[in-house]
Motif scaffolding. Structure first.
Motif, mmCIF file in Angstrom:
data_model
loop_
_atom_site.group_PDB
_atom_site.id
_atom_site.type_symbol
_atom_site.label_atom_id
_atom_site.label_comp_id
_atom_site.label_asym_id
_atom_site.label_seq_id
_atom_site.Cartn_x
_atom_site.Cartn_y
_atom_site.Cartn_z
ATOM 1 N N GLY A 95 0.806 -1.033 0.171
ATOM 2 C CA GLY A 95 0.000 0.049 0.031
ATOM 3 C C GLY A 95 0.923 1.363 0.039
ATOM 4 N N ARG A 96 2.045 1.178 0.427
ATOM 5 C CA ARG A 96 3.133 2.307 0.516
ATOM 6 C C ARG A 96 3.901 2.285 -0.653
ATOM 7 N NH1 ARG A 96 6.559 1.846 5.577
ATOM 8 N NH2 ARG A 96 7.683 3.302 4.407
ATOM 9 N N VAL A 97 4.350 3.514 -1.237
ATOM 10 C CA VAL A 97 5.051 3.635 -2.595
ATOM 11 C C VAL A 97 6.348 3.654 -1.798
ATOM 12 C CG1 VAL A 97 5.735 4.983 -4.163
ATOM 13 C CG2 VAL A 97 3.493 5.237 -3.571
ATOM 14 N N LEU A 98 7.377 2.929 -2.247
ATOM 15 C CA LEU A 98 8.765 2.768 -2.017
ATOM 16 C C LEU A 98 9.762 3.262 -3.029
ATOM 17 C CD1 LEU A 98 9.123 -0.864 -0.167
ATOM 18 C CD2 LEU A 98 8.277 1.371 0.697
ATOM 19 N N THR A 99 10.390 4.347 -2.707
ATOM 20 C CA THR A 99 11.120 5.048 -3.650
ATOM 21 C C THR A 99 12.231 4.199 -4.117
ATOM 22 O OG1 THR A 99 12.767 5.893 -2.037
ATOM 23 C CG2 THR A 99 10.791 7.141 -2.650
ATOM 24 N N TYR A 100 12.848 4.297 -5.292
ATOM 25 C CA TYR A 100 13.914 3.524 -5.961
ATOM 26 C C TYR A 100 14.983 3.656 -5.058
ATOM 27 C CZ TYR A 100 10.961 4.146 -10.444
ATOM 28 O OH TYR A 100 10.124 4.229 -11.315
ATOM 29 N N ASP A 101 15.359 4.697 -4.623
ATOM 30 C CA ASP A 101 16.572 4.776 -3.655
ATOM 31 C C ASP A 101 16.236 3.986 -2.464
ATOM 32 O OD1 ASP A 101 17.854 6.255 -5.296
ATOM 33 O OD2 ASP A 101 17.331 8.254 -4.237
ATOM 34 N N TYR A 102 15.055 3.878 -1.793
ATOM 35 C CA TYR A 102 15.010 3.192 -0.603
ATOM 36 C C TYR A 102 15.181 1.704 -1.012
ATOM 37 C CZ TYR A 102 12.145 1.477 3.292
ATOM 38 O OH TYR A 102 11.631 0.706 4.611
ATOM 39 N N ILE A 103 14.485 1.376 -2.017
ATOM 40 C CA ILE A 103 14.561 -0.326 -2.343
ATOM 41 C C ILE A 103 15.914 -0.511 -2.648
ATOM 42 C CG2 ILE A 103 13.875 -1.905 -4.046
ATOM 43 C CD1 ILE A 103 11.319 -0.113 -4.531
ATOM 44 N N ILE A 104 16.700 0.218 -3.399
ATOM 45 C CA ILE A 104 18.225 0.017 -3.842
ATOM 46 C C ILE A 104 18.995 -0.319 -2.511
ATOM 47 C CG2 ILE A 104 20.209 0.790 -4.824
ATOM 48 C CD1 ILE A 104 18.342 1.642 -7.027
ATOM 49 N N HIS A 105 18.768 0.812 -1.529
ATOM 50 C CA HIS A 105 19.331 0.826 -0.253
ATOM 51 C C HIS A 105 19.141 -0.477 0.471
ATOM 52 C CE1 HIS A 105 21.505 2.540 3.368
ATOM 53 N NE2 HIS A 105 20.232 2.145 3.903
ATOM 54 N N HIS A 106 17.851 -0.881 0.755
ATOM 55 C CA HIS A 106 17.473 -2.138 1.403
ATOM 56 C C HIS A 106 17.902 -3.320 0.993
ATOM 57 C CE1 HIS A 106 15.503 0.653 4.120
ATOM 58 N NE2 HIS A 106 15.439 -0.328 4.936
ATOM 59 N N ILE A 107 17.911 -3.501 -0.477
ATOM 60 C CA ILE A 107 18.306 -4.892 -1.119
ATOM 61 C C ILE A 107 19.933 -4.918 -1.438
ATOM 62 C CG2 ILE A 107 17.800 -6.283 -3.215
ATOM 63 C CD1 ILE A 107 15.464 -5.861 -1.288
ATOM 64 N N TRP A 108 20.547 -3.791 -1.835
ATOM 65 C CA TRP A 108 21.994 -3.721 -2.289
ATOM 66 C C TRP A 108 22.829 -3.116 -1.382
ATOM 67 C CZ3 TRP A 108 18.042 -3.707 -6.223
ATOM 68 C CH2 TRP A 108 18.045 -4.615 -6.930
ATOM 69 N N GLY A 109 22.231 -2.380 -0.133
ATOM 70 C CA GLY A 109 23.215 -1.872 0.685
ATOM 71 C C GLY A 109 23.464 -0.401 0.218
ATOM 72 N N PRO A 110 23.906 0.327 1.236
ATOM 73 C CA PRO A 110 24.240 1.588 1.253
ATOM 74 C C PRO A 110 25.361 2.017 0.110
ATOM 75 C CG PRO A 110 25.188 0.938 3.169
ATOM 76 C CD PRO A 110 24.389 -0.160 2.688
ATOM 77 N N TYR A 111 26.029 1.072 -0.450
ATOM 78 C CA TYR A 111 27.169 1.384 -1.327
ATOM 79 C C TYR A 111 27.042 0.991 -2.852
ATOM 80 C CZ TYR A 111 29.386 1.808 2.999
ATOM 81 O OH TYR A 111 29.798 2.202 4.259
ATOM 82 N N ALA A 112 25.824 0.853 -3.000
ATOM 83 C CA ALA A 112 25.343 0.414 -4.340
ATOM 84 C C ALA A 112 25.494 1.563 -5.380
ATOM 85 C CB ALA A 112 23.587 0.364 -4.264
ATOM 86 N N ASP A 113 25.918 1.065 -6.549
ATOM 87 C CA ASP A 113 26.128 2.072 -7.653
ATOM 88 C C ASP A 113 25.084 2.587 -8.572
ATOM 89 O OD1 ASP A 113 25.829 0.113 -9.436
ATOM 90 O OD2 ASP A 113 27.946 -0.645 -9.485
#
Length: 164
Positions: A98-116
């Motif tokens: 029901g919530r919109v998750l931003t691309y950055d939020y998803i990338i941070h949670h899946i690939w971590g803070p050092y994602a390129d």
């Protein structure tokens, strides 16, 4: 996650919420306010009373069922094989249905803070694979929706609707 902080700046609050906090409360505050925020957070969480405090209720919408404990996803009773990354993506979206998750939020949670920067393309490719596996017609999705220029949103959990 409820952040308790002495920092009152809007940027601090936004950063904490974007990194996954559910609420942000600044000092000083009274006990009744804190308890009310905890109750609200529990109402909006994907947890349900059971014998285990860590039990997470399965996500269910139409024919899709995601059992977090068993790590099994079924559509109309048929088990769907997902890669590890695909499972993480679907789980993250389902737990925030029901919530919109931003691309950055998803990338941070899946690939971590050092994602390129390449992870945006990888995310789109993974979402296309997921849709082909879940949707009868991936061009007209029933479960996972794209919020163009923002991110993704999973249809509201029907079990959550029944509890409210």
């Amino acid at each position: 996650i409820i952040v308790v902080s002495a920092r009152t700046g809007e940027r601090d609050k936004v950063e904490a919420l974007d990194l996954g906090a559910d609420d942000y409360i600044t000092k000083p505050f009274g006990t009744p306010e804190m308890l009310a925020r905890i109750r609200a957070s529990l109402r909006h969480s994907n947890r349900m009373d059971s014998n285990s405090a860590l039990y997470i209720r399965p996500y269910q919408c139409r024919g899709l069922l995601l059992d977090f404990d068993k790590r099994i996803l079924t559509v109309n009773g048929e088990e769907i094989h997902l890669t590890q990354i695909e499972y993480k993506l679907v789980s993250l979206l389902a737990q925030n249905s029901g919530r919109v998750l931003t691309y950055d939020y998803i990338i941070h949670h899946i690939w971590g803070p050092y994602a390129d920067n390449n992870n945006n393309q990888i995310l789109r490719v993974n979402m296309a694979h997921i849709r082909r596996k879940l949707e009868a017609n991936p061009g007209e999705p029933h479960y996972i929706f794209t919020e163009i220029g923002v991110g993704y949103r999973m249809k509201e959990n029907q079990q959550q609707d029944a509890l409210n």
